[in-house]
Design an enzyme around this catalytic site. Structure first.
Site, PDB file in Angstrom:
ATOM      1  CG  HIS A  44      -2.148  -0.883   0.986  1.00  0.00           C
ATOM      2  ND1 HIS A  44      -2.860  -1.479   1.996  1.00  0.00           N
ATOM      3  CD2 HIS A  44      -2.773  -1.245  -0.170  1.00  0.00           C
ATOM      4  CE1 HIS A  44      -3.869  -2.158   1.477  1.00  0.00           C
ATOM      5  NE2 HIS A  44      -3.834  -2.030   0.174  1.00  0.00           N
ATOM      6  CD  GLU A 131      -2.623  -8.614   7.630  1.00  0.00           C
ATOM      7  OE1 GLU A 131      -2.592  -9.187   8.739  1.00  0.00           O
ATOM      8  OE2 GLU A 131      -2.040  -7.516   7.411  1.00  0.00           O
TER       9      GLU A 131
END
Length: 283
Positions: A44, A131
């Site tokens: 990210h 995740e």
């Protein structure tokens, strides 16, 4: 008036899992003869992802079909994927490079083990985060809870197994476990918060307490970076979360004697160094 001091948190920037993924992809990009894709952004950090794209590593949202000429390499992102995705990539004959963070893999193994032992699985983390979605995929029927309040909407079974998104805070985990105590007959907790996450959070908190201004650099889509900014804001009202140095504003530092800098686990050292230099030019 003396120039302000600029201090970088003792623990800041790219963690082991991120650096490992970047090293893997850099090597793959150099060696591959066919297309190289990452399934979702590798990490990210939009700037890093753009840099990889410039080297020919493109982001795809689903498992691609094999190319007619030249093999296709598919890199699994640091956040991990559900098992079905990995199986599909193998069935399509793609070359798979698993860049899943080893600490995220540890969560996958934990939920599989707990579910095999008959526990209801609760994942303390942000529903929808890649995740967390990958973790849920390794334990069908598992439930994600963002915090203790979210338990109000969960039917808690007598035996509960708890794991946690690697970038969560210990305080959030403790609050959930405390709420489960007395509701479930047995609560088995596997604290899967990454040590690097805990170190960065503590270092950020310690620096924010003694800083007039805090600057946190990292992707706005990064859960761990956003959490660092929240932690810093609790101790330093003048906390600013930026993605690039272009966002800096000289007015932030007027009258400041101490400036703290920290960065998310998906922020390379080079971006931190660039930030310190940019702040230095403004003060």
């Amino acid at each position: 008036m003396a120039r302000p001091t600029i201090t970088i948190a003792d623990h800041a920037g790219a963690c082991y899992g991120v650096q490992r993924a970047l090293d893997l992809v850099e090597q793959v990009a150099a060696d591959a003869t066919g297309p190289v894709h990452t399934l979702g952004p590798l990490i990210h950090n939009p700037q890093v992802v753009a840099g990889l794209e410039a080297k020919g590593v493109t982001v795809v949202s689903e498992v691609p079909e094999p190319a007619e000429e030249g093999g296709v390499t598919l890199v699994l992102r640091t956040h991990g994927v559900v098992p079905q995705v990995e199986r599909l990539a193998a069935q399509r004959g793609l070359a798979i490079v698993d860049a899943t963070c080893p600490y995220v893999k540890r969560v996958h193994h934990a939920v599989e083990r707990l579910q095999g032992q008959g526990y209801q699985i609760l994942v303390v983390g942000e529903s929808g985060h890649p995740e967390v979605e990958a973790i849920l995929g390794h334990a069908p029927g598992a439930i994600a809870v963002a915090d203790a309040a979210a338990l109000d909407d969960v039917h808690v079974e007598p035996r509960v197994g708890v794991v946690v998104q690697t970038t969560q805070t210990k305080a959030t985990l403790d609050a959930v476990v405390s709420s489960l105590t007395g509701v479930a007959r047995e609560v088995c907790v596997v604290n899967t918060i990454c040590a690097a996450t805990s170190e960065r959070q503590k270092a950020a908190r310690d620096l924010a307490v003694r800083s007039d201004v805090m600057v946190v650099i990292g992707g706005r889509n990064s859960a761990n970076t956003t959490r660092l900014a929240t932690i810093c804001s609790a101790s330093c009202a003048a906390t600013h979360h930026i993605e690039t140095c272009d966002e800096l504003d000289a007015s932030w530092f007027e009258g400041a004697a101490t400036i703290g800098v920290t960065a998310g686990a998906s922020t390379p050292t080079a971006q931190i160094d660039e930030l310190v230099e940019a702040i230095g030019r403004l003060v």
